[in-house]
Design an enzyme around this catalytic site. Sequence first.
Site, PDB file in Angstrom:
ATOM      1  N   ASN C 127      -9.415   8.356  -0.790  1.00 53.42           N
ATOM      2  CA  ASN C 127      -8.917   9.339   0.168  1.00 53.42           C
ATOM      3  C   ASN C 127     -10.079  10.106   0.787  1.00 53.42           C
ATOM      4  OD1 ASN C 127      -7.628  11.362   1.530  1.00 53.42           O
ATOM      5  ND2 ASN C 127      -6.487  12.120  -0.240  1.00 53.42           N
ATOM      6  N   CYS C 130      -8.425  13.636   3.474  1.00 52.58           N
ATOM      7  CA  CYS C 130      -7.508  14.742   3.218  1.00 52.58           C
ATOM      8  C   CYS C 130      -7.946  15.960   4.023  1.00 52.58           C
ATOM      9  CB  CYS C 130      -7.453  15.104   1.736  1.00 52.58           C
ATOM     10  SG  CYS C 130      -6.265  16.453   1.475  1.00 52.58           S
ATOM     11  N   LYS C 165      -8.903   5.026   2.782  1.00 54.24           N
ATOM     12  CA  LYS C 165      -7.855   5.654   3.588  1.00 54.24           C
ATOM     13  C   LYS C 165      -8.469   6.444   4.737  1.00 54.24           C
ATOM     14  CE  LYS C 165      -3.523   8.128   3.351  1.00 54.24           C
ATOM     15  NZ  LYS C 165      -2.452   8.540   2.453  1.00 54.24           N
ATOM     16  N   GLY C 217       5.159  12.359   9.432  1.00 59.92           N
ATOM     17  CA  GLY C 217       6.537  12.138   9.864  1.00 59.92           C
ATOM     18  C   GLY C 217       6.620  11.420  11.204  1.00 59.92           C
ATOM     19  N   GLY C 244       4.832   8.058   9.733  1.00 61.54           N
ATOM     20  CA  GLY C 244       6.123   8.203  10.394  1.00 61.54           C
ATOM     21  C   GLY C 244       7.116   7.094  10.134  1.00 61.54           C
TER      22      GLY C 244
HETATM   23  C1  LIG Z   1       3.359  16.415   0.995  1.00 63.28           C
HETATM   24  C2  LIG Z   1       2.324  15.373   1.262  1.00 63.28           C
HETATM   25  C3  LIG Z   1       1.290  15.163   0.355  1.00 63.28           C
HETATM   26  C4  LIG Z   1       0.315  14.198   0.581  1.00 63.28           C
HETATM   27  N1  LIG Z   1      -0.661  13.989  -0.330  1.00 63.28           N
HETATM   28  C5  LIG Z   1      -1.577  12.997  -0.146  1.00 63.28           C
HETATM   29  C6  LIG Z   1      -2.554  12.672  -1.130  1.00 63.28           C
HETATM   30  O1  LIG Z   1      -2.602  13.273  -2.201  1.00 63.28           O
HETATM   31  N2  LIG Z   1      -3.451  11.690  -0.875  1.00 63.28           N
HETATM   32  C7  LIG Z   1      -3.415  10.989   0.316  1.00 63.28           C
HETATM   33  O2  LIG Z   1      -4.241  10.096   0.527  1.00 63.28           O
HETATM   34  N3  LIG Z   1      -2.483  11.250   1.264  1.00 63.28           N
HETATM   35  C8  LIG Z   1      -1.571  12.227   1.055  1.00 63.28           C
HETATM   36  N4  LIG Z   1      -0.612  12.463   2.024  1.00 63.28           N
HETATM   37  C9  LIG Z   1      -0.595  11.663   3.255  1.00 63.28           C
HETATM   38  C10 LIG Z   1       0.411  10.514   3.160  1.00 63.28           C
HETATM   39  O3  LIG Z   1       0.066   9.633   2.119  1.00 63.28           O
HETATM   40  C11 LIG Z   1       0.476   9.739   4.493  1.00 63.28           C
HETATM   41  O4  LIG Z   1      -0.797   9.207   4.781  1.00 63.28           O
HETATM   42  C12 LIG Z   1       0.886  10.619   5.660  1.00 63.28           C
HETATM   43  O5  LIG Z   1       1.831  11.563   5.248  1.00 63.28           O
HETATM   44  C13 LIG Z   1       1.461   9.829   6.835  1.00 63.28           C
HETATM   45  O6  LIG Z   1       2.598   9.108   6.472  1.00 63.28           O
HETATM   46  P1  LIG Z   1       4.115   9.658   6.708  1.00 63.28           P
HETATM   47  O7  LIG Z   1       4.190  10.099   8.150  1.00 63.28           O
HETATM   48  O8  LIG Z   1       4.987   8.515   6.379  1.00 63.28           O
HETATM   49  O9  LIG Z   1       4.283  10.813   5.784  1.00 63.28           O
HETATM   50  C14 LIG Z   1       0.371  13.432   1.779  1.00 63.28           C
HETATM   51  C15 LIG Z   1       1.406  13.646   2.699  1.00 63.28           C
HETATM   52  C16 LIG Z   1       2.385  14.591   2.460  1.00 63.28           C
HETATM   53  C17 LIG Z   1       3.486  14.785   3.469  1.00 63.28           C
END
Ligand SMILES: Cc1cc2nc3c(=O)[nH]c(=O)nc-3n(C[C@H](O)[C@H](O)[C@H](O)COP(=O)(O)O)c2cc1C
Lengths: 255, 255, 304, 304
Positions: C127, C130, C165, C217, C244
């Site tokens: 990661n 972040c 990532k 999202g 999303g």
């Molecule tokens: C509440 C929350 C916590 C997250 N924590 C991490 C994390 O610990 N490590 C990471 O690489 N990505 C983290 N993400 C990112 C997600 O893995 C993902 O890359 C991002 O939310 C986009 O996908 P989505 O639109 O389907 O949520 C987090 C996302 C959310 C919403």
Amino acid sequence: MIRQERMQVVDQKQIARHIFELTVQGGLTSEMTAPGQFVHVRVADSYEPLLRRPISVAAIDPELQQFTMIYRAEGRGTSLLSQKKPGDTLDVLGPLGNGFPVEQAEKKAYLIGGGIGVPPLYELAKQLNANGIQTVHILGFESKQAVFYEEKFKELGETHIATVDGSHGTQGFVTHILNELPKDFDTYFSCGPTPMLEAVQWAFPEKRGFLSYEQRMGCGIGACFACVCRTTKSETDYIKVCSDGPVFPAGVVIA
Amino acid sequence: MIRQERMQVVDQKQIARHIFELTVQGGLTSEMTAPGQFVHVRVADSYEPLLRRPISVAAIDPELQQFTMIYRAEGRGTSLLSQKKPGDTLDVLGPLGNGFPVEQAEKKAYLIGGGIGVPPLYELAKQLNANGIQTVHILGFESKQAVFYEEKFKELGETHIATVDGSHGTQGFVTHILNELPKDFDTYFSCGPTPMLEAVQWAFPEKRGFLSYEQRMGCGIGACFACVCRTTKSETDYIKVCSDGPVFPAGVVIA
Amino acid sequence: MTNLTVKLPGLNLKNPIMPASGCFGFGKEYAQLYDLSELGAIMIKAATVEMRLGNPTPRVAETASGMLNAIGLQNPGLTKVAGEELPWLERFDVPIIANVAGTTTEDYVEVAREISKAPNVHALEINISCPNVKQGGITFGTDPLVAKELTRAVKNVASVPVYIKLSPNVTDIVSIAKAVEEGGADGITMINTLLGMRLDPKTGRPIIANITGGLSGPAIKPVALRMVYEVRKQTDLPIIGMGGVATVEDAIDFMSAGANAVAVGTANFVNPFVCPEIIAQLPEKLHDLGYESVEELVGRSHRL
Amino acid sequence: MTNLTVKLPGLNLKNPIMPASGCFGFGKEYAQLYDLSELGAIMIKAATVEMRLGNPTPRVAETASGMLNAIGLQNPGLTKVAGEELPWLERFDVPIIANVAGTTTEDYVEVAREISKAPNVHALEINISCPNVKQGGITFGTDPLVAKELTRAVKNVASVPVYIKLSPNVTDIVSIAKAVEEGGADGITMINTLLGMRLDPKTGRPIIANITGGLSGPAIKPVALRMVYEVRKQTDLPIIGMGGVATVEDAIDFMSAGANAVAVGTANFVNPFVCPEIIAQLPEKLHDLGYESVEELVGRSHRL
Ligand SMILES: Cc1cc2nc3c(=O)[nH]c(=O)nc-3n(C[C@H](O)[C@H](O)[C@H](O)COP(=O)(O)O)c2cc1C
Ligand SMILES: Cc1cc2nc3c(=O)[nH]c(=O)nc-3n(C[C@H](O)[C@H](O)[C@H](O)COP(=O)(O)OP(=O)(O)OC[C@H]3O[C@@H](n4cnc5c(N)ncnc54)[C@H](O)[C@@H]3O)c2cc1C
Ligand SMILES: Cc1cc2nc3c(=O)[nH]c(=O)nc-3n(C[C@H](O)[C@H](O)[C@H](O)COP(=O)(O)OP(=O)(O)OC[C@H]3O[C@@H](n4cnc5c(N)ncnc54)[C@H](O)[C@@H]3O)c2cc1C
Ligand SMILES: Cc1cc2nc3c(=O)[nH]c(=O)nc-3n(C[C@H](O)[C@H](O)[C@H](O)COP(=O)(O)O)c2cc1C
Ligand code: FES
Ligand code: FES
């Protein structure tokens, strides 16, 4: 067990200013184990608003498989929720969290609620009374127009109302009433804004108490770490309101 | 004048597979000047779906201040539209664009439509007939289940149906029917998928014709340049379907 | 029979659908709802060397078709993740992708070395993107050279394949992808969240205590899809796409754009059954589109 | 009485609300709906030296709470804009902000020099951030040095104040803002669209003929707001903020984050009366929040 169910809207009505009472029906009801649990509600089949809204269970009717929520329609999501009509369905995830430990009360309990923290105390009062516990209800609201369920609580026990503007009951906060009341209860249960919970804890350091907390939520089931609070216990460095709570013994949560 | 109005839903019913007929009521109706104009409809008070949907006016009732749309509910927006019920309101922007020039027909007109291009031809046929013009309707659909308004068109004049799968009327496209029909009309009007419009233009190079085009739209009123087409005329290098059209004389638009 | 399997470095997936890191904890909560063995894989919450308490609350806020989060990598720390969470997950027949975070290169190296020893960890997700921690995180993800060096360092110690990532908060995501490829990455996961903000309408104060948060999202799907498409054009590395995804159509879109597998994040909060539902719908959807396997579908947008 | 006026370089605005470039043409269409003199200003569609036909269609696609566009700077060319569109707009009592685009520095310089001579053009908005043209546009907006040089070149010839329109598709928008400030910019407008993509679910083909398009609308508001907030922290230049504004609350948010005025783009398509509606609601809203003027409100998020 947590279920996700499209429940039937049985009834919806406005019962005070901005306050709605919504009853839904479905099998999920039978999973409910304690007053103070909540459900996570999807208010529209749209991505906007996206997230579910946490709402407490205010009353359970196991026979009809119905339960009632009481909520304040103010923001975007709850306003949409207030437009649901009988015949519509509602996507409900629940029951979530751990509720109030009804069995902890011995003889007499104080139920102290503020605003939209009042609803879960109603089911709690019903269950306590069913167990033969005497309940006293101390409920705070903004003003007379915001008061709801006064009669219903009165049917279950002594009920005191405080309003911030003094338009009904005692003027001020629930703590003003508490100061005047005897301390002859063994257990208290409280739900409301965090400053109120803090004040209640301070008022009764020597009593057994259980408090229901609020935090902004993502998942509602313990997976996202959105809703954490620090704790006073060294062995648990934080708790999640959604899955460890929302109800905690007094003295545990640093809010 | 273009208006934005919350119109009343008077009636909605499904009239063929995926095809809905929706009638709304309101003052905006009185601004409509010609068949072939369209309205831009907001299907939900949400940002998702965000954009308005362009839908043609299929029938106008000036006395009741009502007009009817006929549309295919397939995508996200039109599916939501199909859930509107009498009593609901609908946010409509219109009337938009320039419709069919009814006055250009002399004695006999061919009205050639395909699929969801058929609806605007109905109001056109009514107005032509009111002006004493004989109308012949050549209408193409996917299959028998997708056919709508056949009887209504028949009441106004000779009506030929083609279906792609041959389950009703002639098998094939409207051009198959056109090949068989006499060329004794003075004017043709057409609305449907672009390849159909192209074929119709090719079939009658010597006739006066008017074609209604489709393009994906943003604003619907001519401001965003989303819906442009190149033209064959050097003095106008492009046209906007929404505000210069959607109806253009044959031979102008390069689609 | 439609073939849903996907073979990627370290990962023999039953199907291409997995929950995204941080949106599924360490699996325990969703295991109450369905059998985690149905999943293609699980991307667990980020682990750091030491336990982290993360940011103050509020940590989430809703936006139009999206949400902001600033959890701040809260996690129980490497020892507990490796000693408790991962062993617990062994009861399921599902490969784990361990998300690795840190403040310094040494942090990443230590977590990568240790966590990749767990028997059910089949790949690492590093990661470097972040947005919610002051140091580390995104800083590694915005400079190609730094990203490459970190990749190399982690590759040196990891005993399983390494996926990096990527952050979308960059001018040129392709240059970062190429850099981590040069650094020896086995694959890419993308995208992490876009940096955003929401204000309280009354006070004007940021709702998220951390001020800014990561936007996820449906709102970000168009950006994520574009980035997957661009990166696929320029590298042959396997891509696990996300951003999303909420429906089977979204998953198809990401694979069309070139993702070899798809992760679902925020949508788990809206519909906790979203992953098994997408998996169940995939065979018919693929069939309708005329494909007999996921692998046939991957990258179809580039072959038109 | 609530004071809505805003004084910015070249612009004495009646109120802080204006339509964003490309979402309002040259005003003619919206003039059918309401009196354009109600507006704070008008940002007209980009003008280039020669007439441009723009990109093939489809040029727009809907996304969750947003839309993609790839118009491609279609416009009738400098001569016609200066000779016909701008004189037509003189009938309204409203300052015009002319959006300037081009492929080379010389293009920008020529359009800037000529168009700033028009009597109702009170400021220029230099579009170094259009994601939808192959050359020019965004390339000027992603490199701080290039952006600075272009700003300087335009400033040398412009006879009205120059605002530079920033792209959000960068790693560090503050560095671009600082660069154009050094180049002599009188103000900043932000943000332009985020680069995105949507696929046809059946074919997997990009819906937009240009493959990618610019994402706008409520979906991008959190990103736009964050960027305005960050740039406000680091520069004193006036900012005209935009990105997803659709309500008076949105406009308040942008001003809270530090925008001196606010532009409304995509929302005009959803509600053509959105600008006058926001303007009408502003006084009461400001009053409710305890402010007597727009200028008091600006930047309140930074003063907490
Ligand atoms: C509440 C929350 C916590 C997250 N924590 C991490 C994390 O610990 N490590 C990471 O690489 N990505 C983290 N993400 C990112 C997600 O893995 C993902 O890359 C991002 O939310 C986009 O996908 P989505 O639109 O389907 O949520 C987090 C996302 C959310 C919403
Ligand atoms: C365990 C629990 C039980 C609750 N029970 C009740 C109840 O019985 N009756 C009731 O009226 N309210 C209750 N609330 C508060 C209720 O969840 C919020 O009022 C509601 O989410 C606000 O949504 P909105 O659409 O009105 O506001 P919006 O401003 O549209 O909400 C935006 C986002 O912020 C979140 N949010 C906003 N305010 C709060 C808040 N106070 N607490 C948590 N999240 C918030 C929303 O859930 C949403 O994700 C409870 C909250 C929790 C955590
Ligand atoms: C002038 C005009 C008149 C029309 N009249 C009718 C009519 O009377 N009846 C009818 O059924 N349809 C008509 N259409 C087509 C109709 O607008 C589309 O079918 C509809 O917008 C699709 O929306 P959706 O929500 O179903 O699809 P979605 O896939 O959700 O739409 C996504 C976006 O693409 C746009 N879009 C998708 N397909 C089309 C299309 N074919 N044409 C234009 N935009 C499209 C939508 O407007 C929306 O912005 C007309 C189109 C135009 C331009
Ligand atoms: C259809 C369309 C055309 C646009 N054309 C231009 C343009 O010519 N010049 C420009 O600087 N920005 C252009 N933009 C960007 C907008 O001015 C604005 O920066 C962006 O859309 C974000 O604001 P919004 O979310 O309110 O739309 C265009 C946007 C749209 C949607
Ligand atoms: S809301 Fe996700 S952990 Fe509590
Ligand atoms: S849809 Fe905007 S110009 Fe036609």
